[in-house]
Design a protein around this motif. Structure first.
Motif, PDB file in Angstrom:
ATOM      1  N   LEU A 186       0.821  -1.214   0.000  1.00 24.08           N
ATOM      2  CA  LEU A 186       0.000   0.000   0.000  1.00 24.08           C
ATOM      3  C   LEU A 186       0.854   1.263   0.000  1.00 24.08           C
ATOM      4  O   LEU A 186       0.528   2.246  -0.664  1.00 24.08           O
ATOM      5  CB  LEU A 186      -0.939  -0.002   1.208  1.00 24.08           C
ATOM      6  CG  LEU A 186      -1.932  -1.168   1.289  1.00 24.08           C
ATOM      7  CD1 LEU A 186      -2.868  -0.988   2.481  1.00 24.08           C
ATOM      8  CD2 LEU A 186      -2.731  -1.301  -0.001  1.00 24.08           C
ATOM      9  N   VAL A 187       1.935   1.278   0.788  1.00 21.64           N
ATOM     10  CA  VAL A 187       2.833   2.429   0.800  1.00 21.64           C
ATOM     11  C   VAL A 187       3.842   2.321  -0.349  1.00 21.64           C
ATOM     12  O   VAL A 187       3.988   3.234  -1.160  1.00 21.64           O
ATOM     13  CB  VAL A 187       3.564   2.544   2.156  1.00 21.64           C
ATOM     14  CG1 VAL A 187       4.631   3.638   2.100  1.00 21.64           C
ATOM     15  CG2 VAL A 187       2.568   2.840   3.274  1.00 21.64           C
ATOM     16  N   GLY A 188       4.530   1.210  -0.419  1.00 20.74           N
ATOM     17  CA  GLY A 188       5.531   1.016  -1.459  1.00 20.74           C
ATOM     18  C   GLY A 188       6.942   1.273  -0.957  1.00 20.74           C
ATOM     19  O   GLY A 188       7.183   2.197  -0.177  1.00 20.74           O
ATOM     20  N   ARG A 189       7.859   0.435  -1.390  1.00 22.84           N
ATOM     21  CA  ARG A 189       9.242   0.520  -0.931  1.00 22.84           C
ATOM     22  C   ARG A 189       9.873   1.874  -1.238  1.00 22.84           C
ATOM     23  O   ARG A 189      10.761   2.335  -0.507  1.00 22.84           O
ATOM     24  CB  ARG A 189      10.068  -0.594  -1.575  1.00 22.84           C
ATOM     25  CG  ARG A 189       9.596  -1.989  -1.238  1.00 22.84           C
ATOM     26  CD  ARG A 189      10.203  -3.029  -2.163  1.00 22.84           C
ATOM     27  NE  ARG A 189       9.599  -4.344  -1.966  1.00 22.84           N
ATOM     28  CZ  ARG A 189      10.120  -5.294  -1.216  1.00 22.84           C
ATOM     29  NH1 ARG A 189      11.277  -5.079  -0.603  1.00 22.84           N
ATOM     30  NH2 ARG A 189       9.512  -6.454  -1.079  1.00 22.84           N
ATOM     31  N   GLU A 190       9.424   2.496  -2.317  1.00 27.34           N
ATOM     32  CA  GLU A 190      10.059   3.752  -2.729  1.00 27.34           C
ATOM     33  C   GLU A 190       9.831   4.886  -1.729  1.00 27.34           C
ATOM     34  O   GLU A 190      10.565   5.881  -1.737  1.00 27.34           O
ATOM     35  CB  GLU A 190       9.551   4.171  -4.107  1.00 27.34           C
ATOM     36  CG  GLU A 190       8.074   4.548  -4.172  1.00 27.34           C
ATOM     37  CD  GLU A 190       7.134   3.360  -4.384  1.00 27.34           C
ATOM     38  OE1 GLU A 190       5.981   3.583  -4.767  1.00 27.34           O
ATOM     39  OE2 GLU A 190       7.588   2.219  -4.153  1.00 27.34           O
ATOM     40  N   HIS A 191       8.850   4.723  -0.863  1.00 28.06           N
ATOM     41  CA  HIS A 191       8.563   5.762   0.131  1.00 28.06           C
ATOM     42  C   HIS A 191       9.127   5.421   1.507  1.00 28.06           C
ATOM     43  O   HIS A 191       8.880   6.166   2.467  1.00 28.06           O
ATOM     44  CB  HIS A 191       7.053   5.969   0.250  1.00 28.06           C
ATOM     45  CG  HIS A 191       6.403   6.448  -1.005  1.00 28.06           C
ATOM     46  ND1 HIS A 191       6.666   7.682  -1.566  1.00 28.06           N
ATOM     47  CD2 HIS A 191       5.496   5.845  -1.827  1.00 28.06           C
ATOM     48  CE1 HIS A 191       5.952   7.835  -2.673  1.00 28.06           C
ATOM     49  NE2 HIS A 191       5.238   6.733  -2.856  1.00 28.06           N
ATOM     50  N   LEU A 192       9.843   4.324   1.617  1.00 26.55           N
ATOM     51  CA  LEU A 192      10.331   3.863   2.913  1.00 26.55           C
ATOM     52  C   LEU A 192      11.852   3.851   2.954  1.00 26.55           C
ATOM     53  O   LEU A 192      12.516   3.683   1.919  1.00 26.55           O
ATOM     54  CB  LEU A 192       9.809   2.443   3.186  1.00 26.55           C
ATOM     55  CG  LEU A 192       8.291   2.272   3.214  1.00 26.55           C
ATOM     56  CD1 LEU A 192       7.934   0.793   3.197  1.00 26.55           C
ATOM     57  CD2 LEU A 192       7.703   2.954   4.436  1.00 26.55           C
ATOM     58  N   SER A 193      12.400   3.982   4.153  1.00 31.82           N
ATOM     59  CA  SER A 193      13.848   3.874   4.305  1.00 31.82           C
ATOM     60  C   SER A 193      14.268   2.424   4.109  1.00 31.82           C
ATOM     61  O   SER A 193      13.485   1.501   4.386  1.00 31.82           O
ATOM     62  CB  SER A 193      14.275   4.346   5.692  1.00 31.82           C
ATOM     63  OG  SER A 193      13.801   3.444   6.683  1.00 31.82           O
ATOM     64  N   PRO A 194      15.481   2.184   3.641  1.00 27.16           N
ATOM     65  CA  PRO A 194      15.957   0.804   3.490  1.00 27.16           C
ATOM     66  C   PRO A 194      15.881   0.007   4.788  1.00 27.16           C
ATOM     67  O   PRO A 194      15.592  -1.191   4.768  1.00 27.16           O
ATOM     68  CB  PRO A 194      17.403   0.970   3.013  1.00 27.16           C
ATOM     69  CG  PRO A 194      17.420   2.313   2.352  1.00 27.16           C
ATOM     70  CD  PRO A 194      16.467   3.157   3.131  1.00 27.16           C
ATOM     71  N   ALA A 195      16.133   0.667   5.934  1.00 29.91           N
ATOM     72  CA  ALA A 195      16.087  -0.025   7.221  1.00 29.91           C
ATOM     73  C   ALA A 195      14.673  -0.507   7.530  1.00 29.91           C
ATOM     74  O   ALA A 195      14.479  -1.624   8.041  1.00 29.91           O
ATOM     75  CB  ALA A 195      16.577   0.897   8.339  1.00 29.91           C
ATOM     76  N   THR A 196      13.670   0.301   7.209  1.00 24.47           N
ATOM     77  CA  THR A 196      12.289  -0.107   7.452  1.00 24.47           C
ATOM     78  C   THR A 196      11.899  -1.275   6.551  1.00 24.47           C
ATOM     79  O   THR A 196      11.272  -2.243   6.998  1.00 24.47           O
ATOM     80  CB  THR A 196      11.334   1.074   7.213  1.00 24.47           C
ATOM     81  OG1 THR A 196      11.617   2.097   8.167  1.00 24.47           O
ATOM     82  CG2 THR A 196       9.878   0.652   7.369  1.00 24.47           C
TER      83      THR A 196
ATOM     84  N   GLU B 209       7.378   6.163  10.192  1.00 23.63           N
ATOM     85  CA  GLU B 209       8.324   7.180   9.729  1.00 23.63           C
ATOM     86  C   GLU B 209       7.679   8.157   8.749  1.00 23.63           C
ATOM     87  O   GLU B 209       8.260   9.195   8.429  1.00 23.63           O
ATOM     88  CB  GLU B 209       9.525   6.515   9.063  1.00 23.63           C
ATOM     89  CG  GLU B 209       9.178   5.805   7.749  1.00 23.63           C
ATOM     90  CD  GLU B 209      10.364   5.049   7.178  1.00 23.63           C
ATOM     91  OE1 GLU B 209      10.806   5.416   6.074  1.00 23.63           O
ATOM     92  OE2 GLU B 209      10.840   4.110   7.836  1.00 23.63           O
ATOM     93  N   ILE B 210       6.476   7.831   8.265  1.00 29.70           N
ATOM     94  CA  ILE B 210       5.773   8.696   7.313  1.00 29.70           C
ATOM     95  C   ILE B 210       4.780   9.565   8.076  1.00 29.70           C
ATOM     96  O   ILE B 210       3.848   9.045   8.698  1.00 29.70           O
ATOM     97  CB  ILE B 210       5.036   7.852   6.250  1.00 29.70           C
ATOM     98  CG1 ILE B 210       6.048   7.018   5.460  1.00 29.70           C
ATOM     99  CG2 ILE B 210       4.211   8.740   5.324  1.00 29.70           C
ATOM    100  CD1 ILE B 210       5.429   6.077   4.461  1.00 29.70           C
ATOM    101  N   PRO B 211       4.939  10.877   8.075  1.00 26.92           N
ATOM    102  CA  PRO B 211       3.982  11.740   8.768  1.00 26.92           C
ATOM    103  C   PRO B 211       2.561  11.500   8.271  1.00 26.92           C
ATOM    104  O   PRO B 211       2.312  11.375   7.073  1.00 26.92           O
ATOM    105  CB  PRO B 211       4.458  13.156   8.404  1.00 26.92           C
ATOM    106  CG  PRO B 211       5.909  13.001   8.088  1.00 26.92           C
ATOM    107  CD  PRO B 211       6.037  11.644   7.457  1.00 26.92           C
ATOM    108  N   GLY B 212       1.623  11.399   9.208  1.00 26.36           N
ATOM    109  CA  GLY B 212       0.228  11.190   8.852  1.00 26.36           C
ATOM    110  C   GLY B 212      -0.183   9.739   8.751  1.00 26.36           C
ATOM    111  O   GLY B 212      -1.378   9.438   8.669  1.00 26.36           O
ATOM    112  N   LEU B 213       0.777   8.801   8.745  1.00 29.16           N
ATOM    113  CA  LEU B 213       0.463   7.371   8.647  1.00 29.16           C
ATOM    114  C   LEU B 213       0.665   6.707   9.999  1.00 29.16           C
ATOM    115  O   LEU B 213       1.733   6.829  10.607  1.00 29.16           O
ATOM    116  CB  LEU B 213       1.339   6.690   7.596  1.00 29.16           C
ATOM    117  CG  LEU B 213       1.146   5.169   7.448  1.00 29.16           C
ATOM    118  CD1 LEU B 213      -0.279   4.843   6.995  1.00 29.16           C
ATOM    119  CD2 LEU B 213       2.156   4.583   6.464  1.00 29.16           C
TER     120      LEU B 213
END
Length: 552
Positions: free
Chosen positions: A290-300, A474-478
């Motif tokens: 739903l979020v997608g890897r491109e919006h997440l840090s590699p550690a997450t 780590e994503i504001p609002g989520l």
């Protein structure tokens, strides 16, 4: 409306509780559920012309007594007196059946220890030590606040919860070995471990101590009117306080703009915007799909990929032409072929189902004989289930329900579960008038859970407490809620996660407020409940039947 203050993805008890508290606090909240019935694993379904009603996951609950978390969470939403619970037999809310030993688990710590010593008199010293440690941990978990990642916080925690701090993270196998308990005594102590779905070697002392305390302090309970009652009342709070629950609305993407969550996109292309998005959906799907890897840090991404899902369940649902109240006490049953509980889990991890597997057996019509939807007079329902392997063991894909290999496997396992159930009810087969089974593939289809797990990520020692994600991302609002978060799996865990997530979003100590007796919702707004009120109809918010029921 296309714009809301908050959107909640998924209508499990975590999502519904979070949405109910957000709407009660003034946030216009929309809940989106891809299934046609809201409730997640707490929903029911009916069969044979609505003669029989079966629970998917609401089998028995703790902390429904006056000081319990479930009681406080519902009271805070104005539901005190509207949701009632019937207590299972306090002399044996669970019955553990082993070859040569039947052990009834009482809803009291002192009686529990005395009964263990009676069953294993030669191990009294070890049992007193073991149960004493588990009991102290349960008490410390009820009163201590989990520490933050700072030295002063950790030191305060160690002073207030010394047993938890010193041995809580050690595996149960360590405690059993230190107390020199026999294999059968160990098996009895973990006889209900299927409730959290982890073997003794992966279970922390803290988890099992908290689990036992969950039932031994305040008893085991079942909602009057069936499992659908709880989600139905949560839906009523949401919709009478300015929110909405939509079924048949599958979220395919969480919208991310400038690094923050701004809404969701539904199957079919509809977009809905809100500055707050709460996911009660499967943790891995939330992040990776739903979020997608491109919006997440590699550690997450790496951490989410490492999480192990709990083992899934295989369930058989039976409608019977006899009244089980005449044959069974108001108790759940755990039936084991031997004392090797660890081995049963290991077989599932290895992708095997042993010839004789442990089973869980429960009857909603025995726990709530007054429920008119459970079964006709003189009839009963019975649910039999077991833990099974994940993944490729179950043929999936499009058309899986017609796949010959899948159907053969499903039918064979259903018959084996019924055979095991005859150890409790020898005449069972003669009275079956309805039979149906569900596999992990079925569960994944209806809940979109990874590998069909109903418990979220496994409650193993390396994946509990602070090692599970909290509500903030780590994503504001989520935000996150549900079985895979800090609060853990189970009915009360999911409800507590919803309350905790709402408190974090609103930046107020909601959990402490409701524990102290605060009522956030307005009870005067709730829908009057008449004798024809049907919780299943209420949980299909888009249906005409729901609108007729509300008007009535």
């Amino acid at each position: 409306m296309t714009d809301w203050d908050a959107i909640v993805i998924g209508s499990g008890l975590g999502g519904l509780t979070c949405a109910a508290y957000l709407t009660a606090a003034g946030k216009r909240t929309l809940v989106l559920e891809q299934n046609q019935v809201a409730g997640g694993c707490s929903q029911v379904f009916r069969r044979k012309g609505n003669k029989y009603e079966f629970d998917v996951g609401m089998h028995y609950i703790g902390e429904c007594h006056s000081g319990g978390r479930m009681t406080a969470a519902l009271r805070g939403l104005g539901l005190e007196g509207r949701v009632e619970f019937r207590r299972l037999d306090p002399d044996g809310h669970s019955t553990l059946v082993f070859p040569g030993l039947t052990f009834r688990v009482p809803s009291d710590w002192d009686t529990y220890l005395a009964r263990l010593i009676e069953a294993f008199p030669g191990q009294e010293r070890g049992l007193r030590l073991c149960v004493g440690i588990l009991r102290r941990i349960g008490a410390e978990l009820r009163t201590a606040e989990l520490p933050k990642r700072s030295l002063p916080s950790l030191l305060r925690f160690a002073r207030k919860a010394p047993t938890l701090a010193s041995v809580g993270q050690l595996p149960l196998t360590w405690l059993f070995a230190a107390c020199r308990l026999s294999p059968l005594a160990r098996a009895v102590l973990v006889g209900e471990s299927g409730d959290y779905g982890a073997p003794p070697s992966r279970t922390s002392v803290a988890l099992h101590g908290g689990f036992l305390d969950h039932y031994l302090t305040g008893g085991a309970w079942y909602p009057r009117g069936g499992g659908q009652v709880v989600p139905a009342h949560l839906i009523d709070v949401i919709q009478t306080h300015g929110g909405r629950v939509r079924t048949k609305a599958r979220v395919t993407r969480i919208l991310i703009e400038n690094g923050a969550a701004t809404g969701v996109e539904l199957e079919g292309g509809e977009t809905i915007h809100a500055p707050i998005v709460v996911s009660g959906a499967d943790l891995k799907r939330t992040y990776l799909d739903l979020v997608g890897r491109e919006h997440l840090s590699p550690a997450t991404v790496a951490r989410v990929e490492r999480y192990r899902m709990a083992l899934p369940l295989f369930s058989v649902y039976l409608g019977l032409d006899i009244d089980l109240a005449d044959r069974l006490p108001n108790s759940t049953y755990w039936c084991y072929p031997d004392a090797d509980v660890e081995g049963a889990y290991q077989a599932a991890y290895e992708g095997r189902i042993p010839d004789e597997m442990p089973i869980f057996l429960t009857s909603a019509s025995t726990k709530d004989p007054g429920n008119p939807h459970a079964a006709p007079p003189g009839h009963s329902t019975l649910e039999v289930m077991c833990l099974v392997p994940q993944g490729t063991f179950w043929p999936g894909g499009d058309g899986y329900s017609r796949d010959p290999e899948y159907l053969a496997l499903k039918e064979a396992l259903a018959e084996r579960l019924i055979d095991r159930a005859t150890t409790v009810l020898p005449e069972l087969r003669r009275h079956i008038v309805w039979q149906e089974a569900s596999s992990p593939v079925t569960h994944e289809r209806f809940t979109l859970s990874s590998l069909g797990s109903c418990y979220g990520i496994e409650m193993a020692a390396d994946q509990i407490g602070p090692r599970r994600p909290g509500p903030r991302t780590e994503i504001p609002g989520l935000w996150l809620t549900g079985a895979s978060t800090t609060w853990g799996n189970g009915i009360v865990g999911a409800v507590s996660s919803g309350l905790g997530a709402a408190g974090a979003i609103l930046r107020r100590p909601l959990s402490a407020e409701v524990k102290a007796g605060a009522v956030i919702a307005d009870p005067a707004k709730l829908t009057p409940i008449g004798p024809d009120w049907d919780p299943l109809a209420v949980s299909k918010p888009s249906s005409p039947l729901r609108r007729r029921t509300a008007r009535a």
